[in-house]
Design an enzyme around this catalytic site. Structure first.
Site, short mmCIF file in Angstrom:
data_model
loop_
_atom_site.label_atom_id
_atom_site.label_comp_id
_atom_site.label_asym_id
_atom_site.label_seq_id
_atom_site.Cartn_x
_atom_site.Cartn_y
_atom_site.Cartn_z
N ILE A 17 0.87 -1.20 0.00
CA ILE A 17 0.00 0.00 0.00
C ILE A 17 0.90 1.23 0.00
O ILE A 17 1.78 1.34 0.85
CB ILE A 17 -0.87 0.03 1.29
CG1 ILE A 17 -1.79 -1.19 1.32
CG2 ILE A 17 -1.70 1.32 1.38
CD1 ILE A 17 -1.81 -1.88 2.65
N HIS A 18 0.72 2.11 -0.96
CA HIS A 18 1.48 3.36 -0.90
C HIS A 18 0.78 4.53 -1.59
O HIS A 18 1.24 5.66 -1.51
CB HIS A 18 2.86 3.19 -1.53
CG HIS A 18 2.84 3.19 -3.03
ND1 HIS A 18 2.57 2.08 -3.77
CD2 HIS A 18 3.03 4.19 -3.93
CE1 HIS A 18 2.60 2.37 -5.06
NE2 HIS A 18 2.87 3.65 -5.19
#
Ligand code: UD1
Ligand code: UDP
Length: 415
Positions: A254-255
């Site tokens: 997740i970014h």
């Protein structure tokens, strides 16, 4: 006579130097260094037959790193591991707001372009480094070659969508990995049958396949022998109880800024991941982007943060190397991600994936049913998990034949 003899090799070198093509590659973010490995490899192979410095066919690659990513495990590690030549220039721009970061890049890139006068500038993907390169090069009338052209999410709230559009419309060569990319460019008015010589006003659009697919094929075998699954975490005492077995864990990344910087979305995602891990009794491995690590504590409730960091089923790690990453991808039962690159790699390694975004520019992998768009929606993530595992999956040929980088190099050199 002596002077003349001495001068001949020198003159020859000067002539050959003039004949050789100078490509200036701009990288900045992690995925761009990884993508650059494919073209650098093609350039090395192109010159293998002769001494690269003295061959008329030679092409010289100059690498400029904007410094957008700078932690060793977000930058240096990829140069070392993937054999990308060390950057000739590093602008060390670092983090900042879009304006501050992009402006510093444009100014630094312009300076280098004025000095190096390359024949073409190669840009990858859709980051601020891509945008800065496109602005600086096109205004100096240096042809831009955009690798990963034509991709659209049709969501201009994404900074990447703005970067893609601006870069495509300042490019001379547009290298599109997918059919969807070709269609998007046709819709935006690009002449798909344009003939060379190409220019910013007469750009060439080419359906070449995907350089990341080239890399996955090229590095998959090497990675397997270099990073057996359990070496990835063996140095961390906290996870000594975990033995990763192929097909028995989930890999998640997740970014994306709209997930990390929105505490409700970030909480939904992590709540779903912990619930899947605990209710299904499956390990979830999360190599965390620094952006996500920084937001976790401040955005999750104390209770959720505690569950995420102490669950025996959740493995939180620093970013891993590319070899480690593709070893994890190959071993995972499912991949859950908001990354553009990781959702594609899931497909390359024939894994089902849940995409933590409302839409994707890699539409084909959703259309063929091997990936589901679940956004940052708790229910969709939970339902999507079961739904994907119960499906017969298809992985049609979408991303080319694994030789996109050679095709791209050939076009840049010959037009
Ligand atoms: C950028 C790209 C995104 C791409 C991603 C790949 C833009 C607008 N976004 O997002 O499209 O998917 O790279 O990973 O260009 N940070 C560190 N160390 C680093 C790098 C970043 O700590 O080496 C932290 C900083 O707090 C920084 C934050 O991460 O503010 C965001 O970094 P930035 O490069 O601005 O955007 P990414 O989210 O990495
Ligand atoms: N990647 C990696 N280590 C990690 C996470 C990702 O090597 O810890 C690789 C991944 O295999 C893919 C690329 O980085 O090749 C994707 O980069 P990222 O998710 O940062 O950006 P995006 O593709 O979304 O732009």
């Amino acid at each position: 006579m002596e002077i003349l003899l001495f001068s001949i090799p020198l003159i020859k070198n000067i002539i050959l130097e003039t004949l050789s093509k100078r490509i200036l590659t701009i990288v900045g973010a992690r995925p761009q260094i990884i993508k650059a490995a494919a073209l650098s490899r093609a350039i090395r192979n192109h010159c293998e037959c002769v001494d690269a410095d003295k061959c008329e066919k030679s092409v010289r690659e100059i690498i400029l790193h904007t410094g957008q990513h700078y932690d060793a495990n977000m930058s240096d590690i990829f140069f070392d591991e993937l054999g990308v030549p060390k950057p000739d220039y590093n602008l060390n721009v670092g983090s900042g707001s879009h304006g501050v970061q992009t402006a510093a890049m444009i100014s630094g890139i312009e300076e280098v372009l004025l000095k190096e006068k390359p024949d073409a500038v190669v840009l990858y993907g859709d980051t601020n480094s891509t945008l800065a390169g496109a602005v600086a090069a096109s205004k100096l009338h240096i042809p831009v070659a955009h690798i990963e052209a034509g991709l659209r999410s049709f969501n201009k709230a994404m900074p990447e969508e703005i970067n893609r559009i601006m870069c495509d419309h300042s490019s001379t060569f547009l290298f599109t990995p997918t059919v969807a990319g070709m269609k998007n460019l046709a819709r935006e008015g690009f002449d798909m049958d344009a003939k060379g010589p190409y220019s910013i006003d007469n750009p060439g659009v080419f359906h070449t396949g995907d350089v990341m697919f080239d890399n996955s094929l090229f590095f998959a075998e090497v990675a397997h022998s270099v990073a057996p699954l359990n070496e990835v975490f063996s140095s961390d005492e906290k996870y000594s109880h975990i033995t990763l077995e192929p097909g028995k864990f989930i890999l998640a990344t997740i970014h994306r800024n709209n997930n990390t910087d929105d505490s409700e979305r970030l909480s939904n995602i992590f709540r779903a991941l912990v619930d899947i891990a605990e209710n299904k009794g499956i390990v979830v491995v999360l190599p965390l982007h620094p952006r996500t690590s920084k937001m976790l504590k401040q955005s999750l409730s104390v209770e959720l943060y505690d569950r995420v960091t102490n669950s025996p089923e959740i493995v939180l790690t620093s970013p891993v190397s590319f070899f480690e990453m593709i070893t994890l991808e190959k071993g995972a039962k499912m991949i859950i991600t908001d990354s553009g690159g990781v959702q594609k790699e899931a497909f390359f390694f024939r894994k089902p994936s849940l995409i933590l975004r409302p839409q994707t520019e890699w539409v084909e992998i959703v259309e063929c049913g091997s990936a589901l768009l679940v956004d940052a929606d708790y229910d969709k993530i939970i339902l999507g998990y079961d739904s994907l595992l119960g499906r017969q999956l298809h992985f049609p040929s979408i991303f080319g034949d694994g030789h996109a980088s050679e095709a791209i190099l050939d076009i840049i050199l010959n037009y």
